[in-house]
Enzyme design. Structure first.
Site, mmCIF file in Angstrom:
data_model
loop_
_atom_site.group_PDB
_atom_site.id
_atom_site.type_symbol
_atom_site.label_atom_id
_atom_site.label_comp_id
_atom_site.label_asym_id
_atom_site.label_seq_id
_atom_site.Cartn_x
_atom_site.Cartn_y
_atom_site.Cartn_z
ATOM 1 N NE ARG A 103 -3.391 2.474 2.732
ATOM 2 C CZ ARG A 103 -4.294 2.668 3.689
ATOM 3 N NH1 ARG A 103 -4.676 1.660 4.460
ATOM 4 N NH2 ARG A 103 -4.829 3.862 3.888
ATOM 5 C CG ASN A 118 -10.563 -0.586 -0.448
ATOM 6 O OD1 ASN A 118 -11.680 -0.454 -0.922
ATOM 7 N ND2 ASN A 118 -10.177 -0.010 0.697
ATOM 8 C CB CYS A 123 -18.358 0.991 0.773
ATOM 9 S SG CYS A 123 -17.274 2.403 1.105
ATOM 10 C CG HIS A 130 -14.056 4.601 -2.252
ATOM 11 N ND1 HIS A 130 -12.790 4.192 -1.927
ATOM 12 C CD2 HIS A 130 -14.827 4.268 -1.183
ATOM 13 C CE1 HIS A 130 -12.792 3.625 -0.730
ATOM 14 N NE2 HIS A 130 -14.028 3.652 -0.251
ATOM 15 C CE1 TYR A 167 -10.689 6.759 -0.887
ATOM 16 C CE2 TYR A 167 -12.739 7.009 0.309
ATOM 17 C CZ TYR A 167 -11.458 6.512 0.228
ATOM 18 O OH TYR A 167 -10.949 5.777 1.275
HETATM 19 C C1 G6P Z 1 -12.641 4.183 4.428
HETATM 20 C C2 G6P Z 1 -12.871 3.552 3.095
HETATM 21 C C3 G6P Z 1 -12.183 2.222 3.005
HETATM 22 C C4 G6P Z 1 -10.719 2.380 3.344
HETATM 23 C C5 G6P Z 1 -10.546 3.048 4.682
HETATM 24 C C6 G6P Z 1 -9.084 3.385 4.888
HETATM 25 O O1 G6P Z 1 -13.264 3.431 5.398
HETATM 26 O O2 G6P Z 1 -14.228 3.367 2.829
HETATM 27 O O3 G6P Z 1 -12.305 1.708 1.718
HETATM 28 O O4 G6P Z 1 -10.120 1.110 3.383
HETATM 29 O O5 G6P Z 1 -11.271 4.257 4.737
HETATM 30 O O6 G6P Z 1 -8.798 3.445 6.250
HETATM 31 P P1 G6P Z 1 -7.292 3.306 6.760
HETATM 32 O O7 G6P Z 1 -7.364 3.430 8.237
HETATM 33 O O8 G6P Z 1 -6.811 1.956 6.294
HETATM 34 O O9 G6P Z 1 -6.536 4.410 6.100
#
Ligand code: G6P
Length: 429
Positions: A90, A144, A165, A195, A246
Protein backbone atom coordinates in the site's frame (compact mmCIF):
# COMPACT_ATOMS: atom_id res chain seq x y z
CA UNK A 1 -23.94 -20.95 10.84
CA UNK A 2 -20.30 -20.78 9.79
CA UNK A 3 -18.58 -17.69 8.48
CA UNK A 4 -15.07 -17.42 7.03
CA UNK A 5 -13.04 -14.23 7.31
CA UNK A 6 -10.19 -13.99 4.80
CA UNK A 7 -7.48 -11.63 5.96
CA UNK A 8 -8.51 -12.02 9.59
CA UNK A 9 -5.12 -10.80 10.83
CA UNK A 10 -6.29 -7.27 10.02
CA UNK A 11 -6.38 -4.85 12.94
CA UNK A 12 -10.00 -4.19 11.93
CA UNK A 13 -11.17 -7.70 12.86
CA UNK A 14 -12.22 -6.96 16.49
CA UNK A 15 -14.77 -4.52 15.06
CA UNK A 16 -16.21 -7.31 12.94
CA UNK A 17 -16.24 -9.68 15.91
CA UNK A 18 -18.13 -7.08 17.94
CA UNK A 19 -20.78 -7.08 15.20
CA UNK A 20 -20.84 -10.89 14.99
CA UNK A 21 -21.43 -11.15 18.72
CA UNK A 22 -24.38 -8.73 18.56
CA UNK A 23 -25.84 -10.12 15.33
CA UNK A 24 -29.32 -11.67 15.37
CA UNK A 25 -27.92 -14.68 13.49
CA UNK A 26 -27.16 -18.23 14.68
CA UNK A 27 -23.39 -17.85 14.12
CA UNK A 28 -21.62 -20.82 15.70
CA UNK A 29 -18.22 -20.77 14.01
CA UNK A 30 -15.98 -18.01 12.76
CA UNK A 31 -12.98 -19.22 10.78
CA UNK A 32 -10.14 -16.72 10.84
CA UNK A 33 -7.93 -17.17 7.78
CA UNK A 34 -4.57 -15.60 7.09
CA UNK A 35 -1.23 -16.38 5.49
CA UNK A 36 1.73 -17.72 7.50
CA UNK A 37 3.08 -14.12 7.79
CA UNK A 38 -0.12 -13.22 9.62
CA UNK A 39 -0.05 -16.18 12.02
CA UNK A 40 0.93 -14.25 15.15
CA UNK A 41 -1.62 -11.54 14.41
CA UNK A 42 -4.46 -13.93 13.75
CA UNK A 43 -3.74 -15.83 16.98
CA UNK A 44 -3.82 -12.53 18.86
CA UNK A 45 -7.17 -11.67 17.23
CA UNK A 46 -8.55 -15.13 18.07
CA UNK A 47 -7.52 -14.73 21.73
CA UNK A 48 -9.26 -11.37 21.94
CA UNK A 49 -12.33 -12.76 20.12
CA UNK A 50 -12.67 -15.56 22.69
CA UNK A 51 -12.53 -13.01 25.52
CA UNK A 52 -15.07 -10.77 23.74
CA UNK A 53 -17.43 -13.73 23.23
CA UNK A 54 -17.11 -14.75 26.87
CA UNK A 55 -17.97 -11.22 27.96
CA UNK A 56 -20.95 -11.11 25.58
CA UNK A 57 -22.11 -14.53 26.83
CA UNK A 58 -22.08 -15.91 23.26
CA UNK A 59 -21.03 -19.42 22.44
CA UNK A 60 -19.06 -18.93 19.23
CA UNK A 61 -16.11 -21.10 18.20
CA UNK A 62 -13.16 -19.26 16.66
CA UNK A 63 -10.88 -21.35 14.46
CA UNK A 64 -7.59 -19.97 13.11
CA UNK A 65 -6.20 -21.47 9.93
CA UNK A 66 -3.95 -20.94 6.94
CA UNK A 67 -6.04 -23.40 4.99
CA UNK A 68 -8.46 -21.19 3.07
CA UNK A 69 -10.44 -23.94 1.29
CA UNK A 70 -11.07 -25.67 4.61
CA UNK A 71 -12.29 -22.41 6.11
CA UNK A 72 -14.63 -21.82 3.15
CA UNK A 73 -16.04 -25.38 3.22
CA UNK A 74 -19.73 -25.18 4.12
CA UNK A 75 -19.61 -21.50 5.13
CA UNK A 76 -22.79 -19.42 4.80
CA UNK A 77 -20.78 -16.23 4.31
CA UNK A 78 -17.23 -15.63 3.17
CA UNK A 79 -15.92 -12.19 3.99
CA UNK A 80 -12.98 -10.79 2.03
CA UNK A 81 -10.94 -8.23 3.93
CA UNK A 82 -7.43 -9.25 2.90
CA UNK A 83 -4.76 -6.96 1.53
CA UNK A 84 -2.37 -8.53 -0.99
CA UNK A 85 1.19 -7.44 -0.21
CA UNK A 86 0.14 -5.93 3.12
CA UNK A 87 0.74 -2.31 4.06
CA UNK A 88 4.24 -2.47 2.54
CA UNK A 89 2.64 -2.58 -0.93
CA UNK A 90 0.00 0.00 0.00
CA UNK A 91 2.84 2.38 0.77
CA UNK A 92 4.18 1.90 -2.77
CA UNK A 93 0.65 2.46 -4.17
CA UNK A 94 0.69 5.76 -2.31
CA UNK A 95 4.24 6.75 -3.29
CA UNK A 96 4.98 5.64 -6.87
CA UNK A 97 2.21 7.62 -8.64
CA UNK A 98 3.56 10.82 -7.03
CA UNK A 99 6.68 10.53 -9.25
CA UNK A 100 4.37 10.89 -12.24
CA UNK A 101 2.52 13.91 -10.90
CA UNK A 102 -0.55 11.89 -9.86
CA UNK A 103 -1.98 11.40 -6.40
CA UNK A 104 -1.06 8.11 -4.68
CA UNK A 105 -4.03 6.41 -3.06
CA UNK A 106 -4.95 2.83 -2.24
CA UNK A 107 -8.29 2.81 -4.10
CA UNK A 108 -8.20 5.80 -6.47
CA UNK A 109 -6.03 6.34 -9.53
CA UNK A 110 -2.87 4.37 -10.35
CA UNK A 111 -2.41 3.22 -6.72
CA UNK A 112 -5.87 1.66 -6.77
CA UNK A 113 -5.00 0.13 -10.15
CA UNK A 114 -1.83 -1.51 -8.75
CA UNK A 115 -3.85 -2.79 -5.80
CA UNK A 116 -6.56 -4.21 -8.08
CA UNK A 117 -3.97 -5.98 -10.26
CA UNK A 118 -2.58 -7.67 -7.12
CA UNK A 119 -6.00 -8.53 -5.77
CA UNK A 120 -7.99 -9.83 -8.75
CA UNK A 121 -5.90 -13.02 -9.23
CA UNK A 122 -6.43 -13.92 -5.56
CA UNK A 123 -10.13 -13.13 -5.69
CA UNK A 124 -10.43 -15.43 -8.71
CA UNK A 125 -9.00 -18.32 -6.64
CA UNK A 126 -11.35 -17.54 -3.76
CA UNK A 127 -14.38 -17.45 -6.08
CA UNK A 128 -13.42 -20.89 -7.43
CA UNK A 129 -13.04 -22.27 -3.91
CA UNK A 130 -16.42 -20.85 -2.88
CA UNK A 131 -18.08 -22.38 -5.95
CA UNK A 132 -16.63 -25.78 -5.14
CA UNK A 133 -16.87 -25.84 -1.35
CA UNK A 134 -19.73 -23.54 -0.40
CA UNK A 135 -21.86 -23.01 -3.53
CA UNK A 136 -24.72 -21.40 -1.64
CA UNK A 137 -22.46 -18.99 0.29
CA UNK A 138 -22.49 -15.25 -0.32
CA UNK A 139 -19.12 -13.65 -0.83
CA UNK A 140 -19.04 -10.26 0.89
CA UNK A 141 -16.16 -8.18 -0.38
CA UNK A 142 -14.56 -5.34 1.57
CA UNK A 143 -11.15 -5.78 -0.05
CA UNK A 144 -10.17 -2.61 -1.88
CA UNK A 145 -10.72 -1.30 -4.44
CA UNK A 146 -14.05 -2.83 -3.38
CA UNK A 147 -16.19 -1.88 -6.39
CA UNK A 148 -13.57 -2.93 -8.90
CA UNK A 149 -12.93 -6.23 -7.13
CA UNK A 150 -16.68 -6.94 -7.10
CA UNK A 151 -16.78 -6.14 -10.83
CA UNK A 152 -14.08 -8.79 -11.35
CA UNK A 153 -16.09 -11.34 -9.35
CA UNK A 154 -19.22 -10.76 -11.40
CA UNK A 155 -17.30 -10.71 -14.70
CA UNK A 156 -15.90 -14.10 -13.67
CA UNK A 157 -19.48 -15.33 -13.38
CA UNK A 158 -19.56 -15.44 -9.59
CA UNK A 159 -22.99 -13.92 -9.01
CA UNK A 160 -23.34 -14.56 -5.29
CA UNK A 161 -20.90 -11.73 -4.56
CA UNK A 162 -21.52 -8.25 -3.27
CA UNK A 163 -19.25 -5.32 -2.48
CA UNK A 164 -19.55 -3.42 0.77
CA UNK A 165 -18.42 0.01 1.94
CA UNK A 166 -18.76 1.92 5.17
CA UNK A 167 -19.05 5.40 3.64
CA UNK A 168 -22.85 5.39 3.09
CA UNK A 169 -23.23 4.42 6.76
CA UNK A 170 -20.84 7.18 7.86
CA UNK A 171 -22.85 9.70 5.81
CA UNK A 172 -26.13 8.61 7.42
CA UNK A 173 -24.66 8.83 10.90
CA UNK A 174 -23.05 12.20 10.22
CA UNK A 175 -26.37 13.67 9.06
CA UNK A 176 -28.30 12.17 11.99
CA UNK A 177 -25.79 13.55 14.50
CA UNK A 178 -25.76 16.99 12.82
CA UNK A 179 -29.56 17.22 12.70
CA UNK A 180 -30.06 15.70 16.15
CA UNK A 181 -32.40 12.97 14.84
CA UNK A 182 -32.19 9.19 15.16
CA UNK A 183 -30.31 7.41 12.39
CA UNK A 184 -33.53 5.67 11.26
CA UNK A 185 -35.02 9.08 10.39
CA UNK A 186 -32.31 9.72 7.79
CA UNK A 187 -32.74 8.25 4.31
CA UNK A 188 -29.98 8.31 1.76
CA UNK A 189 -30.27 7.65 -1.95
CA UNK A 190 -26.91 6.69 -3.40
CA UNK A 191 -25.88 6.48 -7.09
CA UNK A 192 -22.52 5.94 -8.77
CA UNK A 193 -19.54 3.70 -8.15
CA UNK A 194 -17.77 2.71 -4.97
CA UNK A 195 -15.87 5.72 -3.62
CA UNK A 196 -17.43 7.73 -6.44
CA UNK A 197 -21.02 8.28 -5.41
CA UNK A 198 -23.47 11.09 -5.20
CA UNK A 199 -25.98 10.97 -2.36
CA UNK A 200 -29.30 12.64 -1.81
CA UNK A 201 -30.37 12.93 1.79
CA UNK A 202 -33.80 13.27 3.33
CA UNK A 203 -35.11 13.50 6.86
CA UNK A 204 -38.72 12.66 7.57
CA UNK A 205 -39.48 12.70 3.84
CA UNK A 206 -37.99 16.18 3.26
CA UNK A 207 -34.96 16.49 0.97
CA UNK A 208 -32.21 18.20 2.99
CA UNK A 209 -29.27 17.62 0.62
CA UNK A 210 -28.66 21.31 -0.02
CA UNK A 211 -28.89 22.15 3.68
CA UNK A 212 -26.33 19.46 4.48
CA UNK A 213 -24.04 20.85 1.76
CA UNK A 214 -24.44 24.35 3.21
CA UNK A 215 -23.50 23.05 6.66
CA UNK A 216 -19.96 22.49 5.34
CA UNK A 217 -19.66 18.71 5.84
CA UNK A 218 -18.42 18.11 2.29
CA UNK A 219 -15.93 20.93 2.60
CA UNK A 220 -14.64 19.48 5.87
CA UNK A 221 -13.89 16.23 4.02
CA UNK A 222 -12.03 18.18 1.35
CA UNK A 223 -9.88 19.80 4.06
CA UNK A 224 -8.68 16.36 5.16
CA UNK A 225 -7.42 15.46 1.69
CA UNK A 226 -6.35 18.96 0.63
CA UNK A 227 -6.13 21.59 3.38
CA UNK A 228 -5.00 24.20 0.83
CA UNK A 229 -7.75 23.66 -1.75
CA UNK A 230 -9.79 26.70 -2.67
CA UNK A 231 -13.24 25.55 -3.78
CA UNK A 232 -15.27 28.32 -5.45
CA UNK A 233 -17.69 29.78 -2.90
CA UNK A 234 -20.80 28.05 -4.14
CA UNK A 235 -19.05 24.86 -5.28
CA UNK A 236 -20.46 22.41 -2.75
CA UNK A 237 -23.91 23.98 -2.20
CA UNK A 238 -24.53 24.04 -5.94
CA UNK A 239 -23.47 20.42 -6.62
CA UNK A 240 -26.96 18.99 -6.22
CA UNK A 241 -25.68 15.85 -4.48
CA UNK A 242 -23.60 15.10 -1.43
CA UNK A 243 -20.22 14.04 -2.85
CA UNK A 244 -18.36 10.94 -1.76
CA UNK A 245 -15.13 12.24 -0.15
CA UNK A 246 -13.05 10.36 -2.75
CA UNK A 247 -14.52 12.64 -5.46
CA UNK A 248 -12.23 15.32 -4.08
CA UNK A 249 -9.32 13.62 -5.88
CA UNK A 250 -11.13 14.32 -9.17
CA UNK A 251 -12.48 17.78 -8.40
CA UNK A 252 -9.25 19.03 -6.75
CA UNK A 253 -6.47 16.97 -8.35
CA UNK A 254 -3.70 19.52 -7.85
CA UNK A 255 -4.41 20.32 -4.21
CA UNK A 256 -4.88 16.65 -3.25
CA UNK A 257 -1.68 15.74 -5.11
CA UNK A 258 0.29 18.46 -3.28
CA UNK A 259 -1.02 17.28 0.07
CA UNK A 260 -0.20 13.63 -0.67
CA UNK A 261 3.31 14.65 -1.77
CA UNK A 262 3.85 16.66 1.42
CA UNK A 263 2.70 13.71 3.52
CA UNK A 264 5.02 11.33 1.66
CA UNK A 265 7.96 13.65 2.29
CA UNK A 266 7.12 14.25 5.96
CA UNK A 267 8.63 12.18 8.79
CA UNK A 268 5.24 10.52 9.41
CA UNK A 269 5.03 9.42 5.79
CA UNK A 270 2.04 8.21 3.80
CA UNK A 271 -1.23 6.89 5.24
CA UNK A 272 0.13 3.31 5.01
CA UNK A 273 3.03 4.28 7.25
CA UNK A 274 0.72 5.98 9.71
CA UNK A 275 -1.53 2.93 9.70
CA UNK A 276 1.50 0.73 10.47
CA UNK A 277 2.21 2.82 13.56
CA UNK A 278 -1.47 2.69 14.61
CA UNK A 279 -1.49 -1.09 14.08
CA UNK A 280 1.62 -1.66 16.20
CA UNK A 281 -0.10 0.08 19.12
CA UNK A 282 -3.40 -1.71 18.45
CA UNK A 283 -1.84 -5.18 18.45
CA UNK A 284 0.04 -4.40 21.67
CA UNK A 285 -3.36 -3.57 23.16
CA UNK A 286 -5.06 -6.69 21.69
CA UNK A 287 -2.42 -8.88 23.35
CA UNK A 288 -3.36 -7.61 26.82
CA UNK A 289 -5.24 -10.41 28.53
CA UNK A 290 -7.55 -8.01 30.37
CA UNK A 291 -8.90 -6.55 27.11
CA UNK A 292 -12.28 -8.09 26.29
CA UNK A 293 -13.87 -5.53 23.97
CA UNK A 294 -13.06 -3.50 20.87
CA UNK A 295 -10.72 -0.76 22.13
CA UNK A 296 -11.56 2.88 21.31
CA UNK A 297 -8.13 3.31 19.69
CA UNK A 298 -9.47 1.38 16.68
CA UNK A 299 -11.32 4.56 15.69
CA UNK A 300 -8.02 5.84 14.34
CA UNK A 301 -8.55 3.53 11.37
CA UNK A 302 -10.87 4.63 8.55
CA UNK A 303 -13.14 1.59 8.48
CA UNK A 304 -15.60 2.64 11.20
CA UNK A 305 -18.97 0.80 11.13
CA UNK A 306 -17.83 -1.75 8.55
CA UNK A 307 -19.06 -4.51 10.83
CA UNK A 308 -22.55 -2.94 10.93
CA UNK A 309 -22.60 -3.00 7.15
CA UNK A 310 -21.39 -6.61 7.02
CA UNK A 311 -23.87 -7.85 9.64
CA UNK A 312 -26.78 -5.96 8.05
CA UNK A 313 -25.96 -7.62 4.73
CA UNK A 314 -25.76 -11.09 6.33
CA UNK A 315 -29.02 -10.58 8.22
CA UNK A 316 -30.80 -9.31 5.10
CA UNK A 317 -29.44 -12.14 2.91
CA UNK A 318 -30.68 -14.67 5.50
CA UNK A 319 -34.13 -13.14 5.90
CA UNK A 320 -37.54 -13.26 4.25
CA UNK A 321 -38.42 -9.59 4.65
CA UNK A 322 -36.62 -7.40 2.08
CA UNK A 323 -34.33 -4.81 3.66
CA UNK A 324 -32.99 -1.69 2.00
CA UNK A 325 -29.18 -1.42 2.00
CA UNK A 326 -26.58 0.45 -0.04
CA UNK A 327 -24.40 -2.13 -1.79
CA UNK A 328 -22.10 -2.67 -4.77
CA UNK A 329 -24.21 -4.77 -7.09
CA UNK A 330 -24.81 -5.52 -10.73
CA UNK A 331 -26.62 -2.50 -12.18
CA UNK A 332 -29.29 -4.30 -14.22
CA UNK A 333 -30.73 -1.00 -15.39
CA UNK A 334 -31.02 0.69 -11.98
CA UNK A 335 -28.72 3.51 -13.17
CA UNK A 336 -29.78 3.89 -16.83
CA UNK A 337 -26.59 5.74 -17.78
CA UNK A 338 -24.47 2.64 -17.05
CA UNK A 339 -24.42 -0.81 -18.69
CA UNK A 340 -26.46 -3.62 -17.16
CA UNK A 341 -23.39 -5.63 -16.16
CA UNK A 342 -21.61 -2.70 -14.48
CA UNK A 343 -21.17 -3.01 -10.72
CA UNK A 344 -22.61 0.14 -9.19
CA UNK A 345 -23.02 1.45 -5.64
CA UNK A 346 -26.73 1.83 -5.19
CA UNK A 347 -29.65 1.30 -2.80
CA UNK A 348 -30.90 -2.26 -3.12
CA UNK A 349 -33.58 -4.50 -1.69
CA UNK A 350 -32.06 -7.56 -0.11
CA UNK A 351 -33.48 -10.84 1.16
CA UNK A 352 -32.66 -14.53 0.98
CA UNK A 353 -33.73 -14.62 -2.68
CA UNK A 354 -31.05 -12.09 -3.65
CA UNK A 355 -30.22 -8.43 -4.22
CA UNK A 356 -32.27 -6.11 -6.42
CA UNK A 357 -30.92 -2.60 -7.02
CA UNK A 358 -33.61 0.08 -6.86
CA UNK A 359 -34.11 1.93 -10.18
CA UNK A 360 -33.10 5.62 -10.04
CA UNK A 361 -35.98 8.04 -10.31
CA UNK A 362 -33.85 10.87 -11.67
CA UNK A 363 -30.96 10.98 -14.14
CA UNK A 364 -27.48 11.01 -12.68
CA UNK A 365 -26.25 14.63 -12.46
CA UNK A 366 -24.09 15.32 -15.55
CA UNK A 367 -20.99 16.29 -13.59
CA UNK A 368 -21.03 13.05 -11.61
CA UNK A 369 -21.96 11.05 -14.70
CA UNK A 370 -18.91 12.43 -16.54
CA UNK A 371 -16.50 11.12 -13.89
CA UNK A 372 -18.39 7.88 -13.32
CA UNK A 373 -18.45 6.95 -17.03
CA UNK A 374 -14.69 7.41 -17.39
CA UNK A 375 -13.87 5.55 -14.19
CA UNK A 376 -16.23 2.70 -15.06
CA UNK A 377 -14.44 2.22 -18.40
CA UNK A 378 -11.13 2.28 -16.51
CA UNK A 379 -12.54 -0.41 -14.18
CA UNK A 380 -13.68 -2.65 -17.07
CA UNK A 381 -10.24 -2.34 -18.67
CA UNK A 382 -8.48 -3.07 -15.37
CA UNK A 383 -10.50 -6.25 -14.81
CA UNK A 384 -9.68 -7.40 -18.36
CA UNK A 385 -6.00 -6.52 -17.94
CA UNK A 386 -5.79 -8.56 -14.73
CA UNK A 387 -7.77 -11.55 -15.98
CA UNK A 388 -6.11 -11.72 -19.41
CA UNK A 389 -2.64 -10.58 -18.31
CA UNK A 390 -2.80 -7.97 -21.06
CA UNK A 391 -0.16 -5.25 -21.09
CA UNK A 392 -2.09 -3.30 -23.74
CA UNK A 393 -5.28 -3.29 -21.66
CA UNK A 394 -3.30 -2.34 -18.55
CA UNK A 395 -1.88 0.71 -20.33
CA UNK A 396 -5.29 1.60 -21.73
CA UNK A 397 -6.84 1.29 -18.27
CA UNK A 398 -4.36 3.81 -16.88
CA UNK A 399 -4.78 6.13 -19.87
CA UNK A 400 -8.58 5.99 -19.50
CA UNK A 401 -8.33 7.07 -15.86
CA UNK A 402 -9.24 10.76 -15.52
CA UNK A 403 -6.33 11.44 -13.13
CA UNK A 404 -3.63 10.14 -15.50
CA UNK A 405 -2.29 12.94 -17.73
CA UNK A 406 -1.78 11.17 -21.05
CA UNK A 407 -0.14 8.23 -22.75
CA UNK A 408 3.46 8.91 -21.67
CA UNK A 409 2.41 9.09 -18.02
CA UNK A 410 0.32 5.93 -18.43
CA UNK A 411 3.31 4.05 -19.87
CA UNK A 412 5.69 5.39 -17.21
CA UNK A 413 3.25 4.48 -14.44
CA UNK A 414 2.70 1.01 -15.84
CA UNK A 415 6.46 0.34 -16.05
CA UNK A 416 7.09 1.55 -12.49
CA UNK A 417 4.09 -0.20 -10.96
CA UNK A 418 4.73 -3.47 -12.83
CA UNK A 419 8.35 -3.53 -11.64
CA UNK A 420 7.35 -2.87 -8.03
CA UNK A 421 4.53 -5.45 -8.16
CA UNK A 422 6.37 -8.23 -10.02
CA UNK A 423 5.82 -10.66 -7.14
CA UNK A 424 2.02 -10.19 -7.21
CA UNK A 425 0.73 -9.11 -10.61
CA UNK A 426 -0.14 -11.56 -13.33
CA UNK A 427 2.54 -11.72 -16.04
CA UNK A 428 1.64 -9.08 -18.62
CA UNK A 429 2.04 -9.96 -22.30
C1 G6P B 1 -12.64 4.18 4.43
C2 G6P B 1 -12.87 3.55 3.10
C3 G6P B 1 -12.18 2.22 3.01
C4 G6P B 1 -10.72 2.38 3.34
C5 G6P B 1 -10.55 3.05 4.68
C6 G6P B 1 -9.08 3.39 4.89
O1 G6P B 1 -13.26 3.43 5.40
O2 G6P B 1 -14.23 3.37 2.83
O3 G6P B 1 -12.30 1.71 1.72
O4 G6P B 1 -10.12 1.11 3.38
O5 G6P B 1 -11.27 4.26 4.74
O6 G6P B 1 -8.80 3.44 6.25
P1 G6P B 1 -7.29 3.31 6.76
O7 G6P B 1 -7.36 3.43 8.24
O8 G6P B 1 -6.81 1.96 6.29
O9 G6P B 1 -6.54 4.41 6.10
Amino acid sequence: MKIAVIGAGSSYTPELIEGVLKAPLPIEEVWLVDLPEGRERVETIAGLSVRMARKAGRNVRFVTTENRPEAIEGAAFVLNQFRVGLLRMRELDERLPLRHGVVGQETTGPGGFANAMRTIPVVREIAEEVERRAPSAWLLNFTNPAGLVTQALLDLGHHRAVGLCNIPRITERMVAAGAGVPQEAVRITVFGLNHLTGTRISIGGEDVTEQVLRMGAAEAELRKAAPEAKPPGDFFPSLGFFPNPYLNYFFFPRATYRHALEAALSPEGTRAQRVQAIEAALFARYRQEDLDEKPPELQQRGGAFYSEVAIDAMVALSGDVPRSLVLNVENNGAIPELPAHAVVERNALVDRTGIRPVPCEEPMPHLLDAVVQAVKEYEFLTVQAALEGSRKKAREALLAHPLVPGAEAAQGLLDDLAAANAEFWPTLR
